[in-house]
Design an enzyme around this catalytic site. Structure first.
Site, PDB file in Angstrom:
ATOM      1  N   CYS A   1       0.818  -1.190   0.000  1.00 16.93           N
ATOM      2  CA  CYS A   1       0.000   0.000   0.000  1.00 16.93           C
ATOM      3  C   CYS A   1       0.856   1.246   0.000  1.00 16.93           C
ATOM      4  CB  CYS A   1      -0.909  -0.004   1.237  1.00 16.93           C
ATOM      5  SG  CYS A   1      -1.781  -1.569   1.498  1.00 16.93           S
TER       6      CYS A   1
ATOM      7  N   ARG B   1      -4.769   1.234  -0.863  1.00  9.59           N
ATOM      8  CA  ARG B   1      -4.616  -0.200  -0.621  1.00  9.59           C
ATOM      9  C   ARG B   1      -4.522  -1.019  -1.895  1.00  9.59           C
ATOM     10  NH1 ARG B   1      -8.884  -4.582   1.921  1.00  9.59           N
ATOM     11  NH2 ARG B   1      -7.312  -6.092   2.578  1.00  9.59           N
TER      12      ARG B   1
ATOM     13  N   ASN C   1       1.894  -0.309   5.401  1.00  6.07           N
ATOM     14  CA  ASN C   1       2.301  -0.662   4.041  1.00  6.07           C
ATOM     15  C   ASN C   1       3.189  -1.884   4.151  1.00  6.07           C
ATOM     16  OD1 ASN C   1       3.364  -0.813   1.414  1.00  6.07           O
ATOM     17  ND2 ASN C   1       4.917   0.735   1.847  1.00  6.07           N
TER      18      ASN C   1
ATOM     19  N   SER D   1      11.087 -12.459  -5.463  1.00  6.87           N
ATOM     20  CA  SER D   1      12.339 -12.254  -6.188  1.00  6.87           C
ATOM     21  C   SER D   1      13.487 -12.932  -5.451  1.00  6.87           C
ATOM     22  CB  SER D   1      12.631 -10.752  -6.346  1.00  6.87           C
ATOM     23  OG  SER D   1      13.359 -10.262  -5.241  1.00  6.87           O
ATOM     24  N   GLY D   2      14.636 -13.022  -6.114  1.00  5.81           N
ATOM     25  CA  GLY D   2      15.803 -13.673  -5.527  1.00  5.81           C
ATOM     26  C   GLY D   2      16.846 -12.698  -5.017  1.00  5.81           C
TER      27      GLY D   2
END
Length: 638
Positions: free
Chosen positions: A2, A49, A75, A377-378
């Site tokens: 958010c 949101r 958030n 993600s890596g």
């Protein structure tokens, strides 16, 4: 995921200003918008949101606690919120739950346990603001590793905060003069590290910190010193006295798989479609392999490809995806597709940000958002497990320095500077400059700062440069490898990598999650003996062994390319006119921020093909583009 904003003070018509700030961050939360005010205290909160957990009204924010005392805007995500709910229930502290959002859970935690204890119990990525109506205090908090942004400061006597700077700049009385300290750091690192922002009156809350502001402090315009509930530095220091020991290498791989699998499992919690970025490299391949292992359906994976083979890893990602059985989507983009992103960079990143891999990151997040709302993600594996090749190069230089008696280093550094001065541009001059840097460094932190700097001396390029202290300035007894990795985890990771991904993804209304930097994985990595990170001259040894359990070695064993673009060639070709206009000497002198001469010299050398100064020039170009965007934005009012 958010966007949050708040204003505390006597500013009139707060609702209109907060709602304007929310609209400016609508990309962070396109699903709903909320406003809440405590008129007696003069505090207003706003929230946009992106609904991920509990898509109903029960997850709407700002959220007021069941007891009515607290109001919260959040958030991010609290991955272990169901465990926290169970604990609250077992202790008799649970309210009558209205829904199943993590916001409601953590709000109940604050009411029952207070700020510090709740933060230490929470596992997640977040930036939060908690208003205590009874004590008249406002607490602001940021996650341990710095995944979620939080800007805060005073504007015309009002305390303000937001997820993005653009939500604050239209507040009446905002001072949009660039901060010379921030510019000095930018030209050195190509990013502006916390706690600094491009504006002197606005700072970033640092990772693992929280700050509580009282009514008296707000009236006096004084922000108290932030408190730490978690510190990467402390974790590293404690870990050095409590290193892990394993009976075998297989046992070490088992231990890594356990802690990383737990992080991946926690971050797969979602009520909306979820997937992952897959480059075909070690880190993203491990994350996807562990996701697929616990998912009955094929995981949605995404990669981006380029026609230029020097920058393309899409074929490797496709091979890994095929082996793991994911539902893979790839997008090949042309140079024109990438170049089309450039004009919007300054507005998207809010302050000058000069990691050019921002361009492919924007493209891949846009593509992923067409299919999912959450993507793992890596990122983080290099900083935690020693994956960057620069660590090996820097260590070779540092070892040479340590072999020279201390009494000889200063005169040798002076001689190397003289040698560099009489040589023209070229490899030999670079070697002399590097020798002077390493010999003249007070300690390995200062050496590493110079090693990873672009403009080595910000005063040469920023007019009135004022370079503030950063973690690089603090001496340490740690060995060079461990010191470099920790410094990157404290600076480059939160202030470059995570900023790059957060802004790019949120611009596309995509939530990203990074299991590799779950704080329990970080703590595990800190306790690993170096031999499990660096072995046989290669980094990320233990990560590689874990990946080999899921993907054939020959499929992933190759030199690391990174997520880069041919920036040097673009600045001599399709971006030349754009860059030339921004680097016009008359414009630079008129603005009064940069010394024009060294910039123009590098621009000319770059155009001639003598040197590739693209990474140095990019920080100047991103600042110039930001100034143009900022000038246009300053005419807009809420």
């Amino acid at each position: 995921m958010c966007g949050i904003i708040g204003i505390w003070g006597a500013l009139p018509d707060k609702q209109a200003i907060v709602k304007y700030g929310c609209r400016s961050m609508r990309h962070r939360g396109p699903d709903s918008e909320g406003y809440w005010e405590d008129p007696e205290a003069g505090l207003a909160l706003g929230h946009v949101r992106l609904a991920i957990l509990d898509l109903t009204e029960a997850g709407h924010q700002p959220m007021v606690s069941a007891c009515g005392r607290y109001a919260l805007v959040l958030n991010g995500e609290i991955y272990n919120h169901l465990d926290l709910r169970a604990l609250l229930e077992a202790q008799g502290h649970a309210p009558a739950w209205r829904g199943h959002s993590d916001t409601e859970t953590v709000l109940a935690g604050f009411a029952a346990w207070g700020v510090q204890k709740t933060l230490q119990a929470a596992v997640g990525m977040f930036a939060m603001a908690l208003w205590d109506r009874q004590a008249r205090t406002l607490s602001l908090m940021r996650d341990r590793m710095g995944e979620k942004p939080l800007y805060l400061g005073f504007v015309a006597g009002n305390f303000v905060f937001a997820s993005e700077l653009k939500a604050l700049t239209a507040i009446p009385g905002f001072n949009n003069e660039p901060d010379r300290r921030a510019l000095s750091l930018l030209v050195r690192h190509n990013y502006i590290p916390a706690p600094f922002s491009i504006y002197g009156a606005i700072s970033k809350l640092e990772p693992g910190s929280w700050v509580q502001l009282s009514q008296e402090q707000r009236r006096h315009g004084s922000l108290p010193v932030s408190q730490r509930y978690w510190s990467a530095q402390d974790v590293a220091q404690d870990a050095s006295q409590d290193m892990l020991s394993f009976g075998s290498d297989n046992e070490a791989v088992d231990a890594l798989e356990a802690v990383l699998s737990s992080a991946v499992k926690g971050q797969m919690i979602s009520d909306v479609a979820l997937g992952a970025f897959l480059s075909g490299g070690i880190d993203s391949s491990i994350v996807v392999a562990l996701m697929q292992q616990r998912n009955a359906q094929a995981v949605k994976t995404f990669s981006i490809g380029f026609d230029d083979p020097a920058f393309n890893e899409a074929e490797h990602a496709k091979a890994v995806a095929s082996h793991l059985g994911t539902q893979h989507t790839e997008l090949y983009v042309s140079a024109n597709d990438a170049l089309a992103v450039v004009p919007g960079l300054a507005g998207l990143y809010d302050e000058p940000f000069a990691d050019s891999s921002q361009i492919p990151t924007i493209l891949v997040t846009r593509m992923a958002r067409r299919h999912v709302t959450v993507a793992l993600s890596g990122d983080g594996g290099d900083e935690l497990f020693g994956g960057y090749s620069r660590y090996f190069r820097a260590k070779r230089w540092w070892d040479k320095r340590e072999s020279i008696p201390g009494v000889l280093r200063t005169p040798m550094a002076a001689a190397a500077r003289i040698g560099a001065g009489v040589l023209g541009a070229g490899h030999q001059r670079e070697q002399f400059e590097k020798l002077a840097e390493v010999l003249g460094a007070a300690h390995c932190g200062k050496f590493y700062q110079q090693f990873v700097s672009y403009w080595k001396d910000p005063a040469q390029v920023v007019i009135g440069a004022n370079v503030p202290e950063t973690p690089f300035d603090h001496p340490s007894n740690a060995a060079i490898f461990e010191r470099m990795m920790l410094l990157d985890a404290q600076t480059y990771l939160p202030d470059d990598i995570l900023v790059k991904v957060d802004r790019a993804a949120m611009a596309a209304s995509l939530e990203t999650r990074v299991p590799m930097i779950d704080h329990r994985v970080f703590e595990f990595a800190q306790r690993l003996p170096r031999d499990y990170k660096i072995r046989d001259g290669q980094g990320k040894w233990l990560l590689r062994q874990l990946l080999y359990r899921h993907v054939p070695r020959q499929m992933v064993d190759r030199p690391k390319k990174g997520f880069s673009v041919p920036l040097g060639a673009w600045l001599r070709g399709p971006l030349q006119d754009w860059a030339s206009a921004l680097l016009d000497p008359a414009l630079l002198r008129q603005q009064g921020l940069f010394h024009a001469e060294p910039i123009i010299r590098k621009w000319q050398e770059h155009q001639s093909g003598k040197r590739d100064w693209s990474t140095h020039l990019w920080s100047i170009l991103m600042t110039q583009a930001w100034l143009e965007t900022n000038k246009a934005a300053s005419t807009r009012q809420p």
